[in-house]
Design a protein around this motif. Structure first.
Motif, PDB file in Angstrom:
ATOM      1  N   ILE A   1      14.084  14.702  -8.311  1.00 27.31           N
ATOM      2  CA  ILE A   1      12.775  14.938  -9.055  1.00 27.31           C
ATOM      3  C   ILE A   1      12.200  13.478  -9.302  1.00 27.31           C
ATOM      4  O   ILE A   1      10.883  13.499  -9.457  1.00 27.31           O
ATOM      5  N   GLN A   2      12.977  12.816 -10.006  1.00 29.24           N
ATOM      6  CA  GLN A   2      12.405  11.239 -10.415  1.00 29.24           C
ATOM      7  C   GLN A   2      11.719  10.522  -9.267  1.00 29.24           C
ATOM      8  O   GLN A   2      10.799   9.819  -9.321  1.00 29.24           O
ATOM      9  N   PHE A   3      12.315  10.682  -8.079  1.00 24.67           N
ATOM     10  CA  PHE A   3      11.714  10.081  -6.882  1.00 24.67           C
ATOM     11  C   PHE A   3      10.385  10.801  -6.406  1.00 24.67           C
ATOM     12  O   PHE A   3       9.461   9.989  -5.989  1.00 24.67           O
ATOM     13  N   LEU A   4      10.311  12.120  -6.694  1.00 26.44           N
ATOM     14  CA  LEU A   4       8.914  12.562  -6.338  1.00 26.44           C
ATOM     15  C   LEU A   4       7.761  12.324  -7.266  1.00 26.44           C
ATOM     16  O   LEU A   4       6.635  11.808  -6.756  1.00 26.44           O
ATOM     17  N   VAL A   5       8.315  12.080  -8.589  1.00 25.67           N
ATOM     18  CA  VAL A   5       7.260  11.607  -9.574  1.00 25.67           C
ATOM     19  C   VAL A   5       6.748  10.137  -9.153  1.00 25.67           C
ATOM     20  O   VAL A   5       5.547   9.648  -9.428  1.00 25.67           O
ATOM     21  N   LYS A   6       7.777   9.328  -8.799  1.00 21.02           N
ATOM     22  CA  LYS A   6       7.839   8.118  -8.904  1.00 21.02           C
ATOM     23  C   LYS A   6       7.027   7.632  -7.482  1.00 21.02           C
ATOM     24  O   LYS A   6       6.325   6.381  -7.473  1.00 21.02           O
ATOM     25  N   TYR A   7       7.303   8.144  -6.574  1.00 16.90           N
ATOM     26  CA  TYR A   7       6.969   7.672  -5.253  1.00 16.90           C
ATOM     27  C   TYR A   7       5.909   8.632  -4.295  1.00 16.90           C
ATOM     28  O   TYR A   7       5.746   8.118  -3.173  1.00 16.90           O
ATOM     29  N   PHE A   8       5.626   9.709  -4.953  1.00 15.24           N
ATOM     30  CA  PHE A   8       4.601  10.577  -4.281  1.00 15.24           C
ATOM     31  C   PHE A   8       3.198  10.923  -5.061  1.00 15.24           C
ATOM     32  O   PHE A   8       3.580  10.724  -6.255  1.00 15.24           O
ATOM     33  N   LYS A   9       2.219  11.418  -4.385  1.00 14.44           N
ATOM     34  CA  LYS A   9       1.249  11.661  -5.044  1.00 14.44           C
ATOM     35  C   LYS A   9       1.008  13.121  -4.456  1.00 14.44           C
ATOM     36  O   LYS A   9       1.036  13.417  -3.321  1.00 14.44           O
ATOM     37  N   GLN A  10       0.141  14.162  -5.279  1.00  9.79           N
ATOM     38  CA  GLN A  10       0.058  15.426  -4.899  1.00  9.79           C
ATOM     39  C   GLN A  10      -1.263  15.227  -4.006  1.00  9.79           C
ATOM     40  O   GLN A  10      -2.161  14.819  -4.557  1.00  9.79           O
ATOM     41  N   THR A  11      -1.263  16.034  -3.038  1.00 10.25           N
ATOM     42  CA  THR A  11      -2.550  16.156  -2.092  1.00 10.25           C
ATOM     43  C   THR A  11      -2.889  17.663  -1.866  1.00 10.25           C
ATOM     44  O   THR A  11      -2.503  17.980  -0.917  1.00 10.25           O
TER      45      THR A  11
ATOM     46  N   THR B   1      -2.165  20.950  -1.861  1.00  7.65           N
ATOM     47  CA  THR B   1      -0.994  21.563  -1.715  1.00  7.65           C
ATOM     48  C   THR B   1       0.326  20.952  -1.268  1.00  7.65           C
ATOM     49  O   THR B   1       1.463  21.273  -1.067  1.00  7.65           O
ATOM     50  N   MET B   2       0.150  19.584  -0.650  1.00  7.14           N
ATOM     51  CA  MET B   2       1.035  18.874  -0.054  1.00  7.14           C
ATOM     52  C   MET B   2       1.310  17.656  -1.099  1.00  7.14           C
ATOM     53  O   MET B   2       0.761  17.243  -2.002  1.00  7.14           O
ATOM     54  N   TRP B   3       2.417  17.209  -0.602  1.00  9.29           N
ATOM     55  CA  TRP B   3       2.769  15.695  -1.484  1.00  9.29           C
ATOM     56  C   TRP B   3       2.914  14.499  -0.299  1.00  9.29           C
ATOM     57  O   TRP B   3       3.488  14.697   0.776  1.00  9.29           O
ATOM     58  N   GLN B   4       2.137  13.492  -0.599  1.00  7.86           N
ATOM     59  CA  GLN B   4       2.223  11.942   0.231  1.00  7.86           C
ATOM     60  C   GLN B   4       3.024  10.868  -0.364  1.00  7.86           C
ATOM     61  O   GLN B   4       2.715  10.752  -1.462  1.00  7.86           O
ATOM     62  N   LEU B   5       3.772  10.608   0.579  1.00  2.76           N
ATOM     63  CA  LEU B   5       4.733   9.453   0.145  1.00  2.76           C
ATOM     64  C   LEU B   5       3.696   8.108  -0.258  1.00  2.76           C
ATOM     65  O   LEU B   5       2.716   8.164   0.622  1.00  2.76           O
ATOM     66  N   ASN B   6       3.963   7.418  -1.186  1.00  4.12           N
ATOM     67  CA  ASN B   6       3.092   6.247  -1.472  1.00  4.12           C
ATOM     68  C   ASN B   6       3.022   5.450  -0.451  1.00  4.12           C
ATOM     69  O   ASN B   6       4.008   4.939   0.399  1.00  4.12           O
ATOM     70  N   ALA B   7       1.799   4.525  -0.347  1.00  2.76           N
ATOM     71  CA  ALA B   7       1.698   3.777   0.812  1.00  2.76           C
ATOM     72  C   ALA B   7       2.578   2.625   0.856  1.00  2.76           C
ATOM     73  O   ALA B   7       3.169   2.101   2.139  1.00  2.76           O
TER      74      ALA B   7
END
Length: 291
Positions: A165-175, A177-183
């Motif tokens: 969950i800490q990686f989801l919060v740190k490295y993803f943004k919600q778009t 209903t989807m989640w996108q990994l940071n550029a």
């Protein structure tokens, strides 16, 4: 589907992808190819085979795509990624201190969760890798899954499978209903089409190779050949990671088991100088300089 249809599909799949279907896998062919046939407006698999025999490369491509297993998730099986983070990377940081570079290959990378898992681990070690050149090359047979990989866009279900969950919060943004990994994490991985039946030499040499959960679909002769060629692509003091159901034992002398590290194997060669690593043309490394 006639026995001749089945024999034809077996040969095409082995020649194109290395996938070996035994006689008892008829159900697997039917479950994956019947929906494809209906999508094309065909009554069954025999008609699909007729189109393939007539020389339709597009249909053949779609059949191979449908039969290629793309099951994957973030930090799959966890233990190999712990070995990568806690042992392999610290050892390579010491061993590569002179050249300050690392090359990692994820073979059969599917929709990208494996190479992105490695990228996030390396992000966490950015302070230790400041000034280093890092290349993560991810390859797959399927252009479709590579396109999805480059986007780094995943469903709620996909990010819930193995991703802390800490990686989801740190490295993803919600778009939506989807989640996108940071550029910045996406840019660490270079995706390119590649078939494991091809020559590995153009890819260059790698410190770490992940070739997990794909060789189980090949026959023993193909596995042995791939292991022997992987060893030539591996630095002499590098590492090979295999899936939980895979092993080199009884298949090749090119690798040996890494003690106390499940799923990790070492090239079984005398270790010559590893001062240089052959970079593949057109592959841009990631630098941790200034972080």
């Amino acid at each position: 589907m006639t026995p001749l249809d089945y024999d034809y599909l077996q040969k095409i799949l082995k020649d194109r992808s290395g996938l070996m279907l035994s006689a008892d896998k008829k159900y697997l062919l039917e479950s994956r190819l019947l929906p494809l046939a209906r999508k094309m407006g065909l009554p069954g698999i025999s008609e699909l085979v007729q189109k393939m025999r007539s020389g339709s490369e597009a249909v053949t491509h779609d059949v191979v795509e449908a039969m290629t297993t793309n099951e994957t998730f973030f930090f799959r099986d966890k233990t190999p990624f712990d070995h990568f983070k806690d042992s392999v990377i610290p050892e390579l940081i010491k061993a590569r201190a002179g050249r300050r570079s690392l090359r990692i290959w994820c073979a059969a990378s599917s929709t990208g969760q494996e190479p992105y898992s490695l990228a996030m681990i390396l992000k966490e070690k950015a302070a230790e890798l400041a000034g280093w050149r890092i290349e993560i090359i991810a390859t797959d047979l399927s252009p479709e899954v590579l396109e999805k990989s480059r986007a780094g866009l995943y469903t709620q279900f996909e990010v819930q499978r193995g991703l802390p969950i800490q990686f989801l919060v740190k490295y993803f943004k919600q778009t939506g209903t989807m989640w996108q990994l940071n550029a910045d994490v996406r840019s660490m991985v270079q995706f390119r089409p590649f078939n494991l039946l091809q020559d590995f030499a153009p890819l260059g040499k790698f410190d770490v190779i992940f070739c997990r959960n794909v060789l189980i679909y090949f026959d023993q002769a193909t596995k042995s050949d791939i292991f022997n060629r992987l060893m030539k692509a591996n630095e002499p003091d590098g590492y090979l990671f295999l899936g939980a159901a895979e092993t080199v034992v009884g298949l090749t002398e090119s690798y040996k088991v890494c003690p106390k590290r499940r799923g990790v194997y070492l090239p079984n060669v005398a270790a010559p100088s590893t001062a240089s690593s052959i970079a593949a043309g057109g592959l841009k490394p990631v630098s941790f300089a200034g972080r």
